[in-house]
Design a protein around this motif. Structure first.
Motif, PDB file in Angstrom:
ATOM      1  N   TYR A  13      12.699   1.946  25.456  1.00 24.58           N
ATOM      2  CA  TYR A  13      12.848   1.665  24.030  1.00 24.58           C
ATOM      3  C   TYR A  13      11.529   1.164  23.440  1.00 24.58           C
ATOM      4  CZ  TYR A  13      14.224  -0.788  19.796  1.00 24.58           C
ATOM      5  OH  TYR A  13      14.300  -1.232  18.504  1.00 24.58           O
ATOM      6  N   LYS A  14      10.898   0.216  24.112  1.00 26.10           N
ATOM      7  CA  LYS A  14       9.627  -0.328  23.622  1.00 26.10           C
ATOM      8  C   LYS A  14       8.549   0.735  23.571  1.00 26.10           C
ATOM      9  CE  LYS A  14      10.523  -5.038  25.132  1.00 26.10           C
ATOM     10  NZ  LYS A  14      10.225  -6.084  26.107  1.00 26.10           N
ATOM     11  N   GLN A  15       8.501   1.588  24.582  1.00 29.75           N
ATOM     12  CA  GLN A  15       7.511   2.674  24.608  1.00 29.75           C
ATOM     13  C   GLN A  15       7.768   3.655  23.464  1.00 29.75           C
ATOM     14  OE1 GLN A  15       7.847   5.116  28.072  1.00 29.75           O
ATOM     15  NE2 GLN A  15       6.025   6.300  27.614  1.00 29.75           N
ATOM     16  N   LEU A  16       9.024   3.987  23.219  1.00 26.71           N
ATOM     17  CA  LEU A  16       9.379   4.908  22.139  1.00 26.71           C
ATOM     18  C   LEU A  16       8.992   4.341  20.777  1.00 26.71           C
ATOM     19  CD1 LEU A  16      10.859   7.620  21.579  1.00 26.71           C
ATOM     20  CD2 LEU A  16      12.923   6.251  21.259  1.00 26.71           C
ATOM     21  N   ILE A  17       9.279   3.062  20.557  1.00 22.38           N
ATOM     22  CA  ILE A  17       8.940   2.411  19.289  1.00 22.38           C
ATOM     23  C   ILE A  17       7.426   2.351  19.109  1.00 22.38           C
ATOM     24  CG2 ILE A  17       9.043   0.212  18.038  1.00 22.38           C
ATOM     25  CD1 ILE A  17      11.623   1.817  17.911  1.00 22.38           C
ATOM     26  N   GLU A  18       6.704   2.010  20.142  1.00 21.15           N
ATOM     27  CA  GLU A  18       5.239   1.924  20.062  1.00 21.15           C
ATOM     28  C   GLU A  18       4.624   3.293  19.773  1.00 21.15           C
ATOM     29  OE1 GLU A  18       1.721   0.118  19.744  1.00 21.15           O
ATOM     30  OE2 GLU A  18       3.605  -0.948  20.090  1.00 21.15           O
ATOM     31  N   LYS A  19       5.153   4.303  20.411  1.00 24.56           N
ATOM     32  CA  LYS A  19       4.633   5.664  20.240  1.00 24.56           C
ATOM     33  C   LYS A  19       4.844   6.165  18.811  1.00 24.56           C
ATOM     34  CE  LYS A  19       5.431  10.265  22.137  1.00 24.56           C
ATOM     35  NZ  LYS A  19       6.264  11.016  23.082  1.00 24.56           N
ATOM     36  N   ASN A  20       5.936   5.766  18.178  1.00 20.66           N
ATOM     37  CA  ASN A  20       6.288   6.245  16.837  1.00 20.66           C
ATOM     38  C   ASN A  20       6.135   5.172  15.780  1.00 20.66           C
ATOM     39  OD1 ASN A  20       7.209   9.013  17.450  1.00 20.66           O
ATOM     40  ND2 ASN A  20       8.617   7.888  18.785  1.00 20.66           N
ATOM     41  N   LYS A  21       5.216   4.245  15.989  1.00 22.78           N
ATOM     42  CA  LYS A  21       5.019   3.120  15.082  1.00 22.78           C
ATOM     43  C   LYS A  21       4.651   3.573  13.667  1.00 22.78           C
ATOM     44  CE  LYS A  21       3.302  -0.861  16.509  1.00 22.78           C
ATOM     45  NZ  LYS A  21       2.389  -1.848  17.044  1.00 22.78           N
ATOM     46  N   GLN A  22       3.939   4.705  13.551  1.00 22.10           N
ATOM     47  CA  GLN A  22       3.490   5.157  12.229  1.00 22.10           C
ATOM     48  C   GLN A  22       4.653   5.572  11.329  1.00 22.10           C
ATOM     49  OE1 GLN A  22       3.020   6.916  15.026  1.00 22.10           O
ATOM     50  NE2 GLN A  22       3.425   9.079  14.671  1.00 22.10           N
ATOM     51  N   HIS A  23       5.838   5.810  11.914  1.00 23.29           N
ATOM     52  CA  HIS A  23       6.989   6.224  11.118  1.00 23.29           C
ATOM     53  C   HIS A  23       7.873   5.055  10.694  1.00 23.29           C
ATOM     54  CE1 HIS A  23       5.995  10.327  12.078  1.00 23.29           C
ATOM     55  NE2 HIS A  23       6.046  10.060  13.371  1.00 23.29           N
ATOM     56  N   ILE A  24       7.547   3.868  11.116  1.00 25.63           N
ATOM     57  CA  ILE A  24       8.394   2.706  10.847  1.00 25.63           C
ATOM     58  C   ILE A  24       7.918   2.012   9.581  1.00 25.63           C
ATOM     59  CG2 ILE A  24       9.164   0.459  11.720  1.00 25.63           C
ATOM     60  CD1 ILE A  24       8.796   1.588  14.529  1.00 25.63           C
ATOM     61  N   ARG A  25       8.864   1.757   8.679  1.00 29.61           N
ATOM     62  CA  ARG A  25       8.561   1.033   7.442  1.00 29.61           C
ATOM     63  C   ARG A  25       8.864  -0.441   7.655  1.00 29.61           C
ATOM     64  NH1 ARG A  25       8.248   4.116   2.555  1.00 29.61           N
ATOM     65  NH2 ARG A  25       7.823   2.118   1.590  1.00 29.61           N
ATOM     66  N   ASP A  26       7.966  -1.281   7.187  1.00 25.64           N
ATOM     67  CA  ASP A  26       8.184  -2.725   7.287  1.00 25.64           C
ATOM     68  C   ASP A  26       8.696  -3.263   5.971  1.00 25.64           C
ATOM     69  OD1 ASP A  26       7.468  -3.188   9.934  1.00 25.64           O
ATOM     70  OD2 ASP A  26       5.342  -3.133   9.433  1.00 25.64           O
ATOM     71  N   PRO A  27       9.574  -4.157   5.962  1.00 27.59           N
ATOM     72  CA  PRO A  27      10.364  -4.719   7.053  1.00 27.59           C
ATOM     73  C   PRO A  27      11.496  -3.750   7.427  1.00 27.59           C
ATOM     74  CG  PRO A  27      11.066  -5.720   5.012  1.00 27.59           C
ATOM     75  CD  PRO A  27       9.913  -4.793   4.681  1.00 27.59           C
ATOM     76  N   PRO A  28      11.828  -3.628   8.704  1.00 28.41           N
ATOM     77  CA  PRO A  28      12.900  -2.727   9.121  1.00 28.41           C
ATOM     78  C   PRO A  28      14.276  -3.334   8.864  1.00 28.41           C
ATOM     79  CG  PRO A  28      11.924  -3.762  11.031  1.00 28.41           C
ATOM     80  CD  PRO A  28      11.133  -4.212   9.836  1.00 28.41           C
ATOM     81  N   THR A  29      14.699  -3.298   7.605  1.00 25.87           N
ATOM     82  CA  THR A  29      15.983  -3.893   7.224  1.00 25.87           C
ATOM     83  C   THR A  29      16.911  -2.810   6.688  1.00 25.87           C
ATOM     84  OG1 THR A  29      15.201  -4.325   4.990  1.00 25.87           O
ATOM     85  CG2 THR A  29      14.880  -6.085   6.607  1.00 25.87           C
ATOM     86  N   VAL A  30      18.142  -3.190   6.460  1.00 28.33           N
ATOM     87  CA  VAL A  30      19.132  -2.269   5.905  1.00 28.33           C
ATOM     88  C   VAL A  30      18.707  -1.840   4.502  1.00 28.33           C
ATOM     89  CG1 VAL A  30      21.529  -2.082   5.153  1.00 28.33           C
ATOM     90  CG2 VAL A  30      20.990  -3.245   7.283  1.00 28.33           C
ATOM     91  N   GLU A  31      18.164  -2.778   3.726  1.00 29.03           N
ATOM     92  CA  GLU A  31      17.729  -2.455   2.367  1.00 29.03           C
ATOM     93  C   GLU A  31      16.626  -1.401   2.378  1.00 29.03           C
ATOM     94  OE1 GLU A  31      17.967  -5.660   3.465  1.00 29.03           O
ATOM     95  OE2 GLU A  31      19.845  -6.150   2.445  1.00 29.03           O
ATOM     96  N   THR A  32      15.678  -1.525   3.315  1.00 32.06           N
ATOM     97  CA  THR A  32      14.602  -0.536   3.425  1.00 32.06           C
ATOM     98  C   THR A  32      15.189   0.827   3.766  1.00 32.06           C
ATOM     99  OG1 THR A  32      13.091  -2.254   4.190  1.00 32.06           O
ATOM    100  CG2 THR A  32      12.438   0.010   4.583  1.00 32.06           C
ATOM    101  N   CYS A  33      16.152   0.871   4.668  1.00 32.61           N
ATOM    102  CA  CYS A  33      16.791   2.138   5.042  1.00 32.61           C
ATOM    103  C   CYS A  33      17.526   2.754   3.857  1.00 32.61           C
ATOM    104  CB  CYS A  33      17.759   1.931   6.200  1.00 32.61           C
ATOM    105  SG  CYS A  33      16.938   1.529   7.744  1.00 32.61           S
ATOM    106  N   GLN A  34      18.213   1.927   3.087  1.00 35.16           N
ATOM    107  CA  GLN A  34      18.923   2.435   1.917  1.00 35.16           C
ATOM    108  C   GLN A  34      17.936   2.967   0.880  1.00 35.16           C
ATOM    109  OE1 GLN A  34      21.266  -0.995   0.926  1.00 35.16           O
ATOM    110  NE2 GLN A  34      23.014  -0.303   2.140  1.00 35.16           N
ATOM    111  N   ASN A  35      16.826   2.269   0.708  1.00 34.09           N
ATOM    112  CA  ASN A  35      15.806   2.717  -0.237  1.00 34.09           C
ATOM    113  C   ASN A  35      15.218   4.064   0.206  1.00 34.09           C
ATOM    114  OD1 ASN A  35      14.050   2.672  -2.416  1.00 34.09           O
ATOM    115  ND2 ASN A  35      12.506   1.520  -1.302  1.00 34.09           N
ATOM    116  N   LEU A  36      14.929   4.198   1.487  1.00 35.46           N
ATOM    117  CA  LEU A  36      14.393   5.459   2.006  1.00 35.46           C
ATOM    118  C   LEU A  36      15.394   6.596   1.856  1.00 35.46           C
ATOM    119  CD1 LEU A  36      12.557   4.227   5.210  1.00 35.46           C
ATOM    120  CD2 LEU A  36      11.517   5.184   3.157  1.00 35.46           C
TER     121      LEU A  36
END
Length: 122
Positions: A27-50
């Motif tokens: 899991y940690k390796q997968l998240i690190e590898k795909n860090k450029q696709h993660i929006r901060d902060p990773p919250t429910v509100e951010t997901c709803q906005n996206l």
């Protein structure tokens, strides 16, 4: 039959133990590898906005796709008018495309009937 069940249980236990030991590292390796696709902060509100951004972006792209569709249709009409200039390669590609569409239609029909060829469940 009981020996097969015992083998399956042993294999399931093996996989479960492997995931227990290595799942977190994967899991940690997968998240690190795909860090450029993660929006901060990773919250429910951010997901709803996206999700809203994706929906309205696709909605805004409808006129562009509509225009592209009509251009393709005009090109097809032009080909039909000048079909005497049509090369055998183009006709072959069109025939293969039509055959592929028909095959996907048949596969969808068979799937919709529950993977039976006649439509009757046995």
């Amino acid at each position: 039959m009981a020996s097969k069940l015992h083998q399956m249980q042993a294999k399931a236990t093996q996989v479960s133990n492997y995931m227990l030991k290595n799942g977190s590292a994967y899991y940690k390796q997968l998240i690190e590898k795909n860090k450029q696709h993660i929006r901060d902060p990773p919250t429910v509100e951010t997901c709803q906005n996206l999700a809203k951004q994706l929906f309205y972006t696709r909605l805004a792209s409808i006129p562009v796709r509509y225009e592209a569709f009509w251009k393709e249709l005009d090109y097809f009409k032009h080909l039909l008018k000048h079909r005497h200039e049509l090369k055998i390669e183009d006709a072959g590609i069109a025939a293969l495309f039509g055959l592929e569409c028909f095959a996907w239609f048949c596969a969808g029909e068979i799937t919709g009937r529950g993977f039976t060829l006649t439509g009757y469940h046995v």
